[in-house]
Design an enzyme around this catalytic site. Sequence first.
Site, PDB file in Angstrom:
ATOM      1  N   HIS A 282       0.870  -1.187   0.000  1.00 11.70           N
ATOM      2  CA  HIS A 282       0.000   0.000   0.000  1.00 11.70           C
ATOM      3  C   HIS A 282       0.902   1.232   0.000  1.00 11.70           C
ATOM      4  O   HIS A 282       1.560   1.514  -0.993  1.00 11.70           O
ATOM      5  CB  HIS A 282      -0.901  -0.112   1.237  1.00 11.70           C
ATOM      6  CG  HIS A 282      -2.064   0.826   1.282  1.00 11.70           C
ATOM      7  ND1 HIS A 282      -2.430   1.644   0.250  1.00 11.70           N
ATOM      8  CD2 HIS A 282      -2.963   1.082   2.266  1.00 11.70           C
ATOM      9  CE1 HIS A 282      -3.495   2.345   0.593  1.00 11.70           C
ATOM     10  NE2 HIS A 282      -3.845   2.035   1.819  1.00 11.70           N
ATOM     11  N   HIS A 321      -1.963  -1.389 -11.188  1.00 11.63           N
ATOM     12  CA  HIS A 321      -2.867  -0.927 -10.131  1.00 11.63           C
ATOM     13  C   HIS A 321      -4.148  -1.743 -10.191  1.00 11.63           C
ATOM     14  O   HIS A 321      -4.573  -2.132 -11.284  1.00 11.63           O
ATOM     15  CB  HIS A 321      -3.189   0.563 -10.343  1.00 11.63           C
ATOM     16  CG  HIS A 321      -3.783   1.230  -9.149  1.00 11.63           C
ATOM     17  ND1 HIS A 321      -5.118   1.165  -8.849  1.00 11.63           N
ATOM     18  CD2 HIS A 321      -3.212   1.953  -8.168  1.00 11.63           C
ATOM     19  CE1 HIS A 321      -5.339   1.834  -7.737  1.00 11.63           C
ATOM     20  NE2 HIS A 321      -4.207   2.324  -7.293  1.00 11.63           N
ATOM     21  N   ASP A 377       3.264   5.762  -7.182  1.00 14.75           N
ATOM     22  CA  ASP A 377       4.510   5.533  -6.449  1.00 14.75           C
ATOM     23  C   ASP A 377       5.744   5.512  -7.339  1.00 14.75           C
ATOM     24  O   ASP A 377       6.863   5.498  -6.840  1.00 14.75           O
ATOM     25  CB  ASP A 377       4.423   4.199  -5.687  1.00 14.75           C
ATOM     26  CG  ASP A 377       3.443   4.291  -4.555  1.00 14.75           C
ATOM     27  OD1 ASP A 377       3.519   5.270  -3.811  1.00 14.75           O
ATOM     28  OD2 ASP A 377       2.587   3.400  -4.431  1.00 14.75           O
TER      29      ASP A 377
END
Length: 447
Positions: A282, A321, A377
Amino acid sequence: MSPQPTTAPTAKEQGARESLTITDNRTGKTYEVPISAGAIRAMDLRQIKTDADDFGLMTYDPAFMNTASTRSSITYIDGDKGILRYRGYPIEQLAEESTYLETAYLILNGELPTAAQYQDWEYKILHRTFLHENIKTHMEAFRYDAHPMGMFISSVAALSTYYPDSAQISDPESRLIQIIRLIAKVPTLAAFSYRHHRGLPYVYPDNDLSYTGNFLRMLDMMTQVKYEPDPVKARALDVLFILHADHEQNCGTNAMRAIGSSHVDPYSAMAGAAAALYGPLHGGANEEVLKMLTQIGNIKNVPAFIDKVKKGEGRLMGFGHRVYKNYDPRAKIIKRTADQVFRTTGVNPLLEIALELERIALQDEYFVSRKLYPNVDFYSGLIYQAMGFPVAFFPVLFAIPRTVGWLAQWVEMLQDPDQKIARPRQLYTGYDARPYVPLYARGNGHA
Ligand code: ACO
């Protein structure tokens, strides 16, 4: 007159019902279940039984892959088109035009503030940044090299002992005070955890600075008489905070709602949400991206690394994702922000490797066919590293802005008449009833 093109009437135009007909082949019985907003209610399946003693049909959905746990009007994501909106406003426009505190007001209240509302909101947040001195003592007691996220999570939980009024979760005024306290104090908790981790004295807030300017000061202040935050870094942090403010029913938010559904105070619930965020699947993924880029080491090693990923030997971290099957809109904005930051900090040497990875992956059949694109990210860790933040601090930098998302979702949950204490069902796979065996009768092994 030329004839108008005709199209076949849709099922709806033909008067089709908004319902699902289910035939239970075990019994031959047929049931009609209403469809609303593209979903059926799982509880409507409970009537489907083989006989009067049967519990009724359930759905089995580990990890909530296809289960909506709530209705929500806060954040909209279209993963196929790469769309993210808070309260209807596109993330690109908010990142360009708004500030984190204005976006936080929007997420909580549903509307952008007027000038007077914004002034009042900003004043309230910027004047609640101080912590009780005992919280500082409490944080000082952590081991000298304690992980900042562990310190952050425990200190958020500890705040509930300072604000016992926070147990009044049904009182809107009390809720608002806790929300203001939390948004105001998380940068201070985060900065104290950072200074502790680096063995530096804690720096108290300066309420004359902006939300991110004050945060940078609490992190960086050394011996300066007057600390002037770098405007490029302060704005970059503001943009990163806007991008991370909410992301509908992700793992941490789901934890916030589930814990909050027991009616515990928001500090305790938020400590649980932050703990969920801490995990590498996460909020910890940007750390993994940096490790991967460092391990690749040189642009010439990129093709060999991609080949290994395609053979199933490891993943391209920062790619893919669960919801986005297109370029994550946040990744696009972060890439632009990175360019601005690198102009003042100098380019992160790992950027060249990241760009080459992205270039190759976006034209490779393996990644294209699986719809694997850079996620939030992929570039955020590079900016944080260029700004001088240690990798261990990355999840804390995620938790600060996510605070408002957690709190907005918590309030929405408390006000939703459909919600009750979160309590999933299970499919039991263990033993049937069996008699207890006394210790003396058990022999050496299991019966
Ligand atoms: N690199 C290589 N292959 C990948 C990657 C990746 N990063 N992600 C998915 N795949 C492949 C899988 O191997 C699978 O291939 P297959 O069909 O041949 O078996 C296919 O793509 C589908 O992958 P799933 O794991 O089923 O997709 P899921 O939706 O469950 O996973 C996740 C999403 C966890 C984000 C995954 O893409 C991943 O591990 N990415 C890397 C970690 C990461 O960057 N996480 C951050 C997410 S953003 C956030 O949380 C803030």
